[in-house]
Write an enzyme that holds these catalytic residues in place. Structure first.
Site, PDB file in Angstrom:
ATOM      1  N   ARG A  64       0.846  -1.159  -0.045  1.00  0.00           N
ATOM      2  CA  ARG A  64      -0.049   0.147  -0.136  1.00  0.00           C
ATOM      3  C   ARG A  64       0.883   1.292  -0.106  1.00  0.00           C
ATOM      4  NH1 ARG A  64       1.416   1.725   4.412  1.00  0.00           N
ATOM      5  NH2 ARG A  64       0.231   3.711   4.089  1.00  0.00           N
ATOM      6  N   GLY A  65       0.421   2.572  -0.048  1.00  0.00           N
ATOM      7  CA  GLY A  65       1.028   3.753  -0.095  1.00  0.00           C
ATOM      8  C   GLY A  65       1.317   4.019  -1.677  1.00  0.00           C
ATOM      9  N   ALA A  66       0.906   5.417  -1.804  1.00  0.00           N
ATOM     10  CA  ALA A  66       0.932   5.701  -3.193  1.00  0.00           C
ATOM     11  C   ALA A  66       1.985   5.608  -4.150  1.00  0.00           C
ATOM     12  CB  ALA A  66       0.464   7.377  -3.200  1.00  0.00           C
ATOM     13  N   ARG A  98      -6.992  -0.209  -6.878  1.00  0.00           N
ATOM     14  CA  ARG A  98      -7.486   0.494  -5.991  1.00  0.00           C
ATOM     15  C   ARG A  98      -7.596   1.939  -6.724  1.00  0.00           C
ATOM     16  NH1 ARG A  98      -4.693   1.289  -0.186  1.00  0.00           N
ATOM     17  NH2 ARG A  98      -6.828   1.864   0.089  1.00  0.00           N
ATOM     18  N   GLN A 212      -2.901   2.310  10.367  1.00  0.00           N
ATOM     19  CA  GLN A 212      -1.629   2.270   9.728  1.00  0.00           C
ATOM     20  C   GLN A 212      -0.700   3.196  10.718  1.00  0.00           C
ATOM     21  OE1 GLN A 212      -4.759   2.351   8.097  1.00  0.00           O
ATOM     22  NE2 GLN A 212      -4.453   1.946   5.842  1.00  0.00           N
ATOM     23  N   ASP A 253      -2.928  10.398  -1.999  1.00  0.00           N
ATOM     24  CA  ASP A 253      -2.880   9.315  -2.933  1.00  0.00           C
ATOM     25  C   ASP A 253      -3.475   9.769  -4.251  1.00  0.00           C
ATOM     26  OD1 ASP A 253      -3.230   6.444  -1.557  1.00  0.00           O
ATOM     27  OD2 ASP A 253      -3.601   8.078  -0.046  1.00  0.00           O
ATOM     28  N   ASN A 263      -6.617  11.888   0.443  1.00  0.00           N
ATOM     29  CA  ASN A 263      -5.521  10.898   1.254  1.00  0.00           C
ATOM     30  C   ASN A 263      -6.475  10.252   2.130  1.00  0.00           C
ATOM     31  OD1 ASN A 263      -2.812  10.759   1.931  1.00  0.00           O
ATOM     32  ND2 ASN A 263      -3.412  11.396   3.946  1.00  0.00           N
ATOM     33  N   LYS A 264      -5.615   9.540   2.983  1.00  0.00           N
ATOM     34  CA  LYS A 264      -6.119   8.509   3.863  1.00  0.00           C
ATOM     35  C   LYS A 264      -7.607   9.440   4.724  1.00  0.00           C
ATOM     36  CE  LYS A 264      -7.138   4.973   6.459  1.00  0.00           C
ATOM     37  NZ  LYS A 264      -7.928   3.934   6.017  1.00  0.00           N
TER      38      LYS A 264
END
Length: 382
Positions: A64-66, A98, A212, A253, A263-264
């Site tokens: 995960r993570g952009a 995603r 996270q 993201d 973003n999250k």
């Protein structure tokens, strides 16, 4: 397909396994991921032998993570080519894994485009697959380099906005080496401040519902020897009110053409709090996160996650711990409906600056983003 290979427990601290690596054992090429769903209890490597296995790893947040999703997407295309699968079909599966993550689609398009260009020039599938792999490896290398440049630009901005050092930085979700080919995005800036002796405290939001921040950012901060404290997401307001936050640093993201930042989920409330308390709200992301084809924040597709992530509490150290429905401890009555967007969108007027590898944009405007992206393309071409 994806297989797990347990390497180590965390009793002796982080072992610095790479977040992602390409490997070529005798049985054929594989993509090896550090399974982020198992952290911080243990470091487990997840071996992906095909694209469906990688898609599952992306959707379950094992990777995960952009920026790292972009790298994984590019390697996924190379994996499909090396294993003899249909590259176009693999690219479509990966790009849709995603929908909010701009970098994932970028990495997929980059490697798939390299593959198709090689085929059009007469290369065979093996040779074209090697070209796709080279494109993925170059993206991996460039992301590590870009991470270091973002850290430098971000630290300079912090020192300009907050002269005298002793920064107290609040961050949300996870933005360190686990999301990058290098040391990350927003976390890399905080790490640079720590190394420069100007970080007084890193405030780490737990980041519900999958934690996270608690599981991953705290893990990275501890491994780096940074002064940090963990807080529940709903404690951030009291932290601002007490005057304990000097700046907010988050990743992204997707950044729309008008400067809106996805973003999250939980990032937007922090931006509102920061605006009210006159605290800089800084977004750190590579230029590849900017999507000029998405005109504004309302046009960003926000991924909706399964409700059980909210109605159940799951941790990797729980017996039978996993991420599927029914694998965690129920914290809501049976049948409870849940609202679980993975991201929220912060409008540009709440963003103090966007830090990229190409420099800092402030104020955040659509024209400024276009100039930044144009400059990035010129640098890449040269």
């Amino acid at each position: 397909m994806a297989d797990q290979d347990v390497r180590t427990t965390m009793e002796s601290g982080p072992t610095e396994l790479p977040s992602l690596r390409w490997d070529e054992p005798p049985e054929g090429p594989v993509l090896v991921l550090l399974d982020q769903t198992r952290l911080p209890a243990e470091e487990v490597e997840l071996v992906c032998t095909d694209v469906p296995g990688l898609v599952q790893a992306i959707q379950t947040l094992a990777v995960r993570g952009a920026p790292l999703l972009g790298i994984a997407g590019a390697y996924g295309v190379a994996l499909a080519a090396a294993r003899g699968y249909d590259v176009d079909e693999a690219a479509a599966l990966l790009a849709g894994a995603r929908p909010t993550a701009a970098n994932l689609g970028y990495g997929v398009r980059l490697a798939a485009g390299a593959y198709r260009a090689a085929v059009e020039k007469g290369a065979g599938t093996v040779e074209a697959g090697a070209v796709a792999l080279a494109a993925a490896q170059e993206l991996h290398r460039a992301d590590a380099e870009g991470s270091a440049r973002m850290a430098r630009h971000g630290l300079a901005l912090l020192d300009e906005l907050l002269p005298g050092g002793s920064h107290r930085i609040l961050t949300h979700c996870n933005t360190g080496r686990l999301v990058s080919g290098g040391e990350g995005t927003a976390f890399a800036v905080a790490l640079a401040a720590h190394r420069a002796g100007s970080l007084r405290r890193l405030w780490v939001d737990e980041t519900r519902p999958l934690l996270q921040g608690a599981r991953l950012t705290a893990y990275e901060a501890a491994g780096s020897g940074m002064p940090y404290s963990l807080l529940s997401d709903n404690a951030a307001g009291s932290l601002f009110a007490a005057g304990e936050v000097d700046a907010v640093l988050i990743g992204a993201d997707r950044i729309a053409a008008d400067g809106s930042v996805a973003n999250k989920v939980g990032s937007y409330p922090l931006a509102v709090l920061a605006k009210y308390h006159h605290v800089p709200f800084i977004v750190v992301a590579p230029v590849t996160t900017v999507d000029l084809d998405t005109p504004d924040g309302a046009s960003i597709e926000v991924e909706q996650r399964p409700g059980h992530e909210v109605t159940e509490f799951t941790a990797p150290q729980l017996p039978g711990g996993g991420w599927g429905a029914g694998s965690g401890l129920a914290v809501a009555p049976l049948g409870t409906q849940a609202y679980n967007p993975a991201f929220d969108v912060t409008p540009p007027e709440l963003v103090t600056a966007i830090v990229t590898e190409e420099g800092v944009l402030s104020p955040v405007t659509g024209s400024g983003l276009r100039e930044l992206c144009a400059r990035s393309r010129q640098v890449t071409i040269s």
